[in-house]
Design a protein around this motif. Structure first.
Motif, PDB file in Angstrom:
ATOM      1  N   ASP A   3       5.394  -3.531  -2.123  1.00 36.24           N
ATOM      2  CA  ASP A   3       4.774  -2.789  -3.223  1.00 36.24           C
ATOM      3  C   ASP A   3       3.605  -3.523  -3.876  1.00 36.24           C
ATOM      4  O   ASP A   3       2.947  -2.986  -4.750  1.00 36.24           O
ATOM      5  N   LYS A   4       3.339  -4.740  -3.452  1.00 38.04           N
ATOM      6  CA  LYS A   4       2.212  -5.489  -4.002  1.00 38.04           C
ATOM      7  C   LYS A   4       0.963  -5.146  -3.191  1.00 38.04           C
ATOM      8  O   LYS A   4       0.997  -5.126  -1.982  1.00 38.04           O
ATOM      9  N   SER A   5      -0.126  -4.889  -3.879  1.00 39.23           N
ATOM     10  CA  SER A   5      -1.338  -4.539  -3.141  1.00 39.23           C
ATOM     11  C   SER A   5      -2.128  -5.796  -2.816  1.00 39.23           C
ATOM     12  O   SER A   5      -2.045  -6.806  -3.508  1.00 39.23           O
ATOM     13  N   LEU A   6      -2.877  -5.709  -1.747  1.00 42.26           N
ATOM     14  CA  LEU A   6      -3.803  -6.777  -1.396  1.00 42.26           C
ATOM     15  C   LEU A   6      -5.128  -6.439  -2.074  1.00 42.26           C
ATOM     16  O   LEU A   6      -5.132  -5.922  -3.188  1.00 42.26           O
ATOM     17  N   ARG A   7      -6.227  -6.714  -1.415  1.00 46.96           N
ATOM     18  CA  ARG A   7      -7.523  -6.393  -2.011  1.00 46.96           C
ATOM     19  C   ARG A   7      -7.592  -4.907  -2.361  1.00 46.96           C
ATOM     20  O   ARG A   7      -8.146  -4.515  -3.374  1.00 46.96           O
ATOM     21  N   LYS A   8      -7.031  -4.077  -1.490  1.00 48.05           N
ATOM     22  CA  LYS A   8      -6.869  -2.641  -1.765  1.00 48.05           C
ATOM     23  C   LYS A   8      -5.395  -2.315  -1.574  1.00 48.05           C
ATOM     24  O   LYS A   8      -4.726  -2.938  -0.752  1.00 48.05           O
ATOM     25  N   PRO A   9      -4.873  -1.333  -2.288  1.00 51.95           N
ATOM     26  CA  PRO A   9      -3.453  -0.988  -2.123  1.00 51.95           C
ATOM     27  C   PRO A   9      -3.163  -0.470  -0.710  1.00 51.95           C
ATOM     28  O   PRO A   9      -4.032   0.099  -0.056  1.00 51.95           O
ATOM     29  N   PHE A  10      -1.926  -0.677  -0.271  1.00 53.10           N
ATOM     30  CA  PHE A  10      -1.502  -0.160   1.024  1.00 53.10           C
ATOM     31  C   PHE A  10      -1.454   1.364   0.973  1.00 53.10           C
ATOM     32  O   PHE A  10      -1.055   1.948  -0.034  1.00 53.10           O
ATOM     33  N   SER A  11      -1.813   2.001   2.077  1.00 52.48           N
ATOM     34  CA  SER A  11      -1.793   3.453   2.165  1.00 52.48           C
ATOM     35  C   SER A  11      -0.537   3.900   2.900  1.00 52.48           C
ATOM     36  O   SER A  11      -0.112   3.264   3.863  1.00 52.48           O
ATOM     37  N   GLU A  12       0.017   5.018   2.461  1.00 52.78           N
ATOM     38  CA  GLU A  12       1.168   5.609   3.160  1.00 52.78           C
ATOM     39  C   GLU A  12       0.785   6.030   4.575  1.00 52.78           C
ATOM     40  O   GLU A  12       1.649   6.202   5.435  1.00 52.78           O
ATOM     41  N   ASP A  13      -0.518   6.189   4.832  1.00 54.69           N
ATOM     42  CA  ASP A  13      -0.991   6.565   6.168  1.00 54.69           C
ATOM     43  C   ASP A  13      -0.647   5.518   7.217  1.00 54.69           C
ATOM     44  O   ASP A  13      -0.661   5.813   8.414  1.00 54.69           O
ATOM     45  N   LEU A  14      -0.356   4.301   6.799  1.00 58.82           N
ATOM     46  CA  LEU A  14       0.010   3.250   7.758  1.00 58.82           C
ATOM     47  C   LEU A  14       1.254   3.628   8.560  1.00 58.82           C
ATOM     48  O   LEU A  14       1.413   3.210   9.700  1.00 58.82           O
ATOM     49  N   TYR A  15       2.122   4.463   7.967  1.00 61.31           N
ATOM     50  CA  TYR A  15       3.329   4.895   8.681  1.00 61.31           C
ATOM     51  C   TYR A  15       2.987   5.767   9.893  1.00 61.31           C
ATOM     52  O   TYR A  15       3.801   5.926  10.799  1.00 61.31           O
ATOM     53  N   LYS A  16       1.773   6.340   9.930  1.00 63.11           N
ATOM     54  CA  LYS A  16       1.365   7.168  11.069  1.00 63.11           C
ATOM     55  C   LYS A  16       1.253   6.342  12.348  1.00 63.11           C
ATOM     56  O   LYS A  16       1.230   6.895  13.440  1.00 63.11           O
ATOM     57  N   LEU A  17       1.178   5.019  12.209  1.00 59.27           N
ATOM     58  CA  LEU A  17       1.089   4.140  13.381  1.00 59.27           C
ATOM     59  C   LEU A  17       2.423   4.004  14.118  1.00 59.27           C
ATOM     60  O   LEU A  17       2.448   3.572  15.262  1.00 59.27           O
ATOM     61  N   GLU A  18       3.533   4.365  13.453  1.00 60.37           N
ATOM     62  CA  GLU A  18       4.845   4.244  14.094  1.00 60.37           C
ATOM     63  C   GLU A  18       4.916   5.166  15.312  1.00 60.37           C
ATOM     64  O   GLU A  18       4.546   6.330  15.250  1.00 60.37           O
ATOM     65  N   GLY A  19       5.375   4.599  16.421  1.00 60.82           N
ATOM     66  CA  GLY A  19       5.476   5.357  17.669  1.00 60.82           C
ATOM     67  C   GLY A  19       4.211   5.318  18.507  1.00 60.82           C
ATOM     68  O   GLY A  19       4.169   5.865  19.604  1.00 60.82           O
TER      69      GLY A  19
END
Length: 186
Positions: free
Chosen positions: A85-101
């Motif tokens: 839940d901690k953001s880096l330079r920019k917050p993490f996007s929920e779109d990253l889950y699209k990489l699964e599979g």
């Protein structure tokens, strides 16, 4: 031979000795100022040299990390994506889950950025100042400052650890590539 200064009477000899001391004081201050300037200039030159070495080290660091993770990720299937839940330079996007599979088809480096190409999109990584990647077994527990990871079906994890959180993790769709804004494109 007698002069009046500030309501007092001084001999010319005493006035001359004051004048000599004042000139010496001015000369010493001038030399000190010049030495301070030179010391500051040398210090700034050292900073520039150190900054340039740091830039070279960071470019080398991202090249080494690219080669390091390429052995693990290339042609593998991403089973799971984790980010905290901690953001880096920019917050993490929920779109990253699209990489699964998805299957990793290419890993490239663009300056200090690592671009991981999959059949579902692009993952763009920047290590920032203190970030580093580790390849571990899937059951290896997370450590403090482990902010992002990609788990493969082969049971390996590529984990981003970034103490100062200046790193960057972005997702791009296939039609919106990180290479789409080429400055010298026809």
């Amino acid at each position: 031979e007698i002069i009046s200064t500030f309501g007092g009477i001084y001999s010319l000899k005493f006035a001359k000795s004051l004048s000599d001391k004042f000139e010496k004081h001015i000369a010493i201050n001038f030399v000190v100022e010049k030495l301070s300037f030179i010391a500051g200039f040398i210090s700034r030159v050292q900073e520039v040299i150190n900054d340039n070495f740091t830039l070279l080290e960071n470019k080398e660091k991202s090249k080494k990390f690219k080669d390091y993770i390429e052995k693990t990720l290339l042609n593998s299937v991403i089973k799971k994506v984790y980010f905290d839940d901690k953001s880096l330079r920019k917050p993490f996007s929920e779109d990253l889950y699209k990489l699964e599979g998805s299957t990793v088809t290419n890993i490239s480096r663009r300056g200090k950025y690592i671009v991981i190409t999959t059949d579902k999109g692009y993952l763009l990584l920047h290590l920032g100042m203190t970030g580093h990647l580790r390849v571990l077994d899937e059951n290896e527990p997370r450590q403090l400052h482990d902010h992002f990871e990609v788990v493969t079906t082969a049971g390996k994890v590529v984990r981003l650890n970034d103490v100062r959180r200046f790193g960057l993790v972005l997702y791009f769709t296939l039609d919106n590539s990180p290479y789409s804004n080429e400055p010298l494109k026809d």
